[in-house]
Design a protein around this motif. Structure first.
Motif, PDB file in Angstrom:
ATOM      1  N   ASP A  49       1.035  -1.222  -0.051  1.00 43.91           N
ATOM      2  CA  ASP A  49       0.147   0.186   0.292  1.00 43.91           C
ATOM      3  C   ASP A  49       0.985   1.501  -0.304  1.00 43.91           C
ATOM      4  O   ASP A  49       0.458   2.016  -0.695  1.00 43.91           O
ATOM      5  CB  ASP A  49      -0.898  -0.177   0.943  1.00 43.91           C
ATOM      6  CG  ASP A  49      -2.179  -1.319   0.810  1.00 43.91           C
ATOM      7  OD1 ASP A  49      -2.027  -1.449  -0.043  1.00 43.91           O
ATOM      8  OD2 ASP A  49      -2.428  -1.196   1.678  1.00 43.91           O
ATOM      9  N   ARG A 118     -12.038  -1.450   4.478  1.00 41.13           N
ATOM     10  CA  ARG A 118     -11.244  -1.845   5.869  1.00 41.13           C
ATOM     11  C   ARG A 118     -12.135  -3.097   5.534  1.00 41.13           C
ATOM     12  O   ARG A 118     -13.166  -3.476   5.762  1.00 41.13           O
ATOM     13  CB  ARG A 118     -11.384  -1.744   7.190  1.00 41.13           C
ATOM     14  CG  ARG A 118     -10.553  -2.290   7.976  1.00 41.13           C
ATOM     15  CD  ARG A 118     -10.612  -1.222   8.396  1.00 41.13           C
ATOM     16  NE  ARG A 118     -10.800  -1.215   9.748  1.00 41.13           N
ATOM     17  CZ  ARG A 118     -11.820  -0.396  11.129  1.00 41.13           C
ATOM     18  NH1 ARG A 118     -10.650   0.797  11.089  1.00 41.13           N
ATOM     19  NH2 ARG A 118     -12.833   0.212  11.282  1.00 41.13           N
ATOM     20  N   ASP A 120     -11.237  -7.510   7.120  1.00 43.05           N
ATOM     21  CA  ASP A 120      -9.762  -8.222   7.625  1.00 43.05           C
ATOM     22  C   ASP A 120     -10.978 -10.062   7.672  1.00 43.05           C
ATOM     23  O   ASP A 120     -12.090  -9.763   8.373  1.00 43.05           O
ATOM     24  CB  ASP A 120      -9.953  -7.986   8.186  1.00 43.05           C
ATOM     25  CG  ASP A 120      -8.486  -8.899   8.998  1.00 43.05           C
ATOM     26  OD1 ASP A 120      -8.532 -10.009   8.686  1.00 43.05           O
ATOM     27  OD2 ASP A 120      -7.903  -8.259  10.179  1.00 43.05           O
ATOM     28  N   GLU A 124      -7.936 -11.800   4.197  1.00 48.00           N
ATOM     29  CA  GLU A 124      -7.880 -11.033   3.536  1.00 48.00           C
ATOM     30  C   GLU A 124      -7.746 -10.125   4.030  1.00 48.00           C
ATOM     31  O   GLU A 124      -8.417 -10.252   4.729  1.00 48.00           O
ATOM     32  CB  GLU A 124      -8.261 -10.873   1.944  1.00 48.00           C
ATOM     33  CG  GLU A 124      -7.989 -12.067   1.242  1.00 48.00           C
ATOM     34  CD  GLU A 124      -9.840 -11.685   0.312  1.00 48.00           C
ATOM     35  OE1 GLU A 124      -9.723 -11.113  -0.525  1.00 48.00           O
ATOM     36  OE2 GLU A 124     -10.479 -12.892   0.329  1.00 48.00           O
ATOM     37  N   HIS A 125      -6.563  -9.220   4.537  1.00 48.46           N
ATOM     38  CA  HIS A 125      -6.459  -8.071   4.891  1.00 48.46           C
ATOM     39  C   HIS A 125      -6.368  -6.494   4.890  1.00 48.46           C
ATOM     40  O   HIS A 125      -5.407  -6.861   3.688  1.00 48.46           O
ATOM     41  CB  HIS A 125      -6.047  -8.119   6.559  1.00 48.46           C
ATOM     42  CG  HIS A 125      -5.544  -6.835   6.960  1.00 48.46           C
ATOM     43  ND1 HIS A 125      -6.402  -6.260   8.206  1.00 48.46           N
ATOM     44  CD2 HIS A 125      -4.616  -5.691   7.537  1.00 48.46           C
ATOM     45  CE1 HIS A 125      -6.109  -5.425   8.372  1.00 48.46           C
ATOM     46  NE2 HIS A 125      -4.675  -5.323   8.354  1.00 48.46           N
ATOM     47  N   TYR A 126      -7.699  -5.375   4.496  1.00 49.22           N
ATOM     48  CA  TYR A 126      -6.998  -4.429   3.703  1.00 49.22           C
ATOM     49  C   TYR A 126      -7.425  -3.616   4.859  1.00 49.22           C
ATOM     50  O   TYR A 126      -8.471  -3.378   5.002  1.00 49.22           O
ATOM     51  CB  TYR A 126      -7.616  -4.345   2.362  1.00 49.22           C
ATOM     52  CG  TYR A 126      -7.577  -4.954   1.232  1.00 49.22           C
ATOM     53  CD1 TYR A 126      -6.409  -5.474   0.604  1.00 49.22           C
ATOM     54  CD2 TYR A 126      -8.671  -6.529   1.647  1.00 49.22           C
ATOM     55  CE1 TYR A 126      -6.756  -6.712  -0.942  1.00 49.22           C
ATOM     56  CE2 TYR A 126      -8.803  -7.414   0.532  1.00 49.22           C
ATOM     57  CZ  TYR A 126      -7.353  -8.023  -0.614  1.00 49.22           C
ATOM     58  OH  TYR A 126      -7.456  -8.555  -1.261  1.00 49.22           O
ATOM     59  N   ASP A 127      -7.015  -2.502   4.703  1.00 54.73           N
ATOM     60  CA  ASP A 127      -6.492  -0.607   5.874  1.00 54.73           C
ATOM     61  C   ASP A 127      -6.744   0.329   4.503  1.00 54.73           C
ATOM     62  O   ASP A 127      -5.457   0.175   4.700  1.00 54.73           O
ATOM     63  CB  ASP A 127      -6.317  -0.677   6.711  1.00 54.73           C
ATOM     64  CG  ASP A 127      -7.357   0.523   7.652  1.00 54.73           C
ATOM     65  OD1 ASP A 127      -7.836   1.248   7.030  1.00 54.73           O
ATOM     66  OD2 ASP A 127      -6.921   0.253   8.863  1.00 54.73           O
ATOM     67  N   GLU A 128      -7.819   0.665   3.622  1.00 60.00           N
ATOM     68  CA  GLU A 128      -7.037   2.052   3.489  1.00 60.00           C
ATOM     69  C   GLU A 128      -6.680   2.960   3.928  1.00 60.00           C
ATOM     70  O   GLU A 128      -5.378   4.359   3.270  1.00 60.00           O
ATOM     71  CB  GLU A 128      -7.820   1.990   1.895  1.00 60.00           C
ATOM     72  CG  GLU A 128      -8.649   1.666   0.710  1.00 60.00           C
ATOM     73  CD  GLU A 128      -9.400   1.936  -0.583  1.00 60.00           C
ATOM     74  OE1 GLU A 128      -9.210   1.329  -1.308  1.00 60.00           O
ATOM     75  OE2 GLU A 128      -9.930   2.594   0.372  1.00 60.00           O
ATOM     76  N   THR A 182     -12.596  -6.643  -4.303  1.00 56.70           N
ATOM     77  CA  THR A 182     -11.827  -7.480  -4.255  1.00 56.70           C
ATOM     78  C   THR A 182     -12.528  -8.818  -4.897  1.00 56.70           C
ATOM     79  O   THR A 182     -13.826  -8.984  -4.965  1.00 56.70           O
ATOM     80  CB  THR A 182     -11.718  -8.495  -2.957  1.00 56.70           C
ATOM     81  OG1 THR A 182     -12.365  -8.710  -1.853  1.00 56.70           O
ATOM     82  CG2 THR A 182     -10.894  -7.235  -2.049  1.00 56.70           C
ATOM     83  N   ARG A 218      -2.834  -9.823  -5.688  1.00 62.73           N
ATOM     84  CA  ARG A 218      -3.605  -9.461  -5.813  1.00 62.73           C
ATOM     85  C   ARG A 218      -4.982 -10.309  -5.881  1.00 62.73           C
ATOM     86  O   ARG A 218      -4.244  -9.810  -7.573  1.00 62.73           O
ATOM     87  CB  ARG A 218      -3.964  -8.492  -5.102  1.00 62.73           C
ATOM     88  CG  ARG A 218      -6.009  -7.474  -5.197  1.00 62.73           C
ATOM     89  CD  ARG A 218      -5.709  -6.398  -4.511  1.00 62.73           C
ATOM     90  NE  ARG A 218      -7.100  -5.442  -4.351  1.00 62.73           N
ATOM     91  CZ  ARG A 218      -7.952  -4.447  -4.163  1.00 62.73           C
ATOM     92  NH1 ARG A 218      -6.349  -3.703  -4.198  1.00 62.73           N
ATOM     93  NH2 ARG A 218      -9.174  -3.603  -3.454  1.00 62.73           N
TER      94      ARG A 218
END
Length: 268
Positions: A49, A118, A120, A124-128, A182, A218
């Motif tokens: 990121d 965001r 989780d 998978e983990h995402y936090d813009e 995603t 991804r």
């Protein structure tokens, strides 16, 4: 008005991504598109990121903005630059900006993504919000087609799609949704949310997506599509790079709103 929703599988090379975007924009122009919409992160999907911060551009100055301006002018069409990282006062955070250029190559609008993703699920983990700062301004612009018809166009980006109140505020004829959903969330929610936004706002939806397996590992859902004000999918491209073309008819929009005047029936 003929529109093009462009799907990409962007990688880690800015130059390669811009070259691919230009190829697809030229394909859209050859198909008669007057408005072309690139996907979120069309210019860059980094290994991590924080890589976005390296490419963050100053508003009005930068390689990606110059590319979009030149392409719009050369191809003589409106171009919505999905999103690109735009510098802020905080060097540790950028704005996820969707910029619009008219056929003269002039910047006509900029929208900064309001809702930051965001997620989780344990795998998978995402936090813009770790590297992006949220925008705070719902944004619309006016677009005149070749027939002289003016369209009110509302901007949004990806995760915004889950927040219906934003689209009510836009009160637009066309809703834009450049995205990088995603695979996991897109498989379950992408189409149903897009169709809901079209139905409840009685508006066309142009949703351009990332769609495939990226260099950074991804996987994005794709399924770029254009939807009419009744909620019917007019055209769709499932996976991999491609261009979705559709003709938007202002009379179709007017008829839907006249036959079922739900926008006039709002009480809240």
């Amino acid at each position: 008005m003929k529109v093009a929703a462009i799907q990409m599988v962007s990688g880690i090379s800015l130059d390669v991504n811009l070259s691919e975007a230009l190829r697809l924009l030229r394909q859209a122009a050859a198909g008669g598109a007057e408005l072309a919409v690139l996907p979120e992160y069309f210019c860059f999907m980094g290994a991590k990121d924080e890589d976005k911060l390296v490419l963050a551009e100053t508003p009005g100055l930068g390689k990606v903005q110059d590319f979009l301006s030149d392409a719009a002018r050369d191809l003589r069409m409106w171009i919505v630059g999905g999103t690109l990282p735009m510098a802020t006062d905080d060097p540790s955070h950028a704005a996820n900006a969707s910029v619009v250029y008219n056929p003269r190559g002039e910047n006509a609008s900029r929208y900064d993504k309001i809702h930051l993703f965001r997620y989780d699920n344990g795998t998978e983990h995402y936090d813009e919000s770790a590297v992006l700062v949220a925008g705070d301004t719902p944004t619309v612009f006016e677009c005149r087609d070749h027939a002289g018809q003016d369209w009110r166009v509302g901007q949004s980006v990806c995760y915004d799609l889950r927040f219906g109140e934003l689209y009510r505020m836009l009160a637009a004829d066309i809703l834009l949704v450049p995205a990088a959903f995603t695979y996991t969330t897109g498989r379950s929610h992408w189409e149903v949310l897009l169709r809901a936004r079209a139905i409840e706002n009685q508006a066309f939806v142009v949703a351009s997506a990332q769609g495939g397996v990226h260099e950074n590992g991804r996987r994005t859902w794709g399924h770029t599509m254009v939807i009419d004000p009744w909620g019917d999918v007019m055209a769709m491209h499932a996976e991999g790079p491609g261009v979705v073309l559709a003709d938007l008819d202002i009379e179709r929009l007017r008829n839907v709103r006249a036959q079922l005047p739900s926008l006039q029936h709002r009480r809240l």
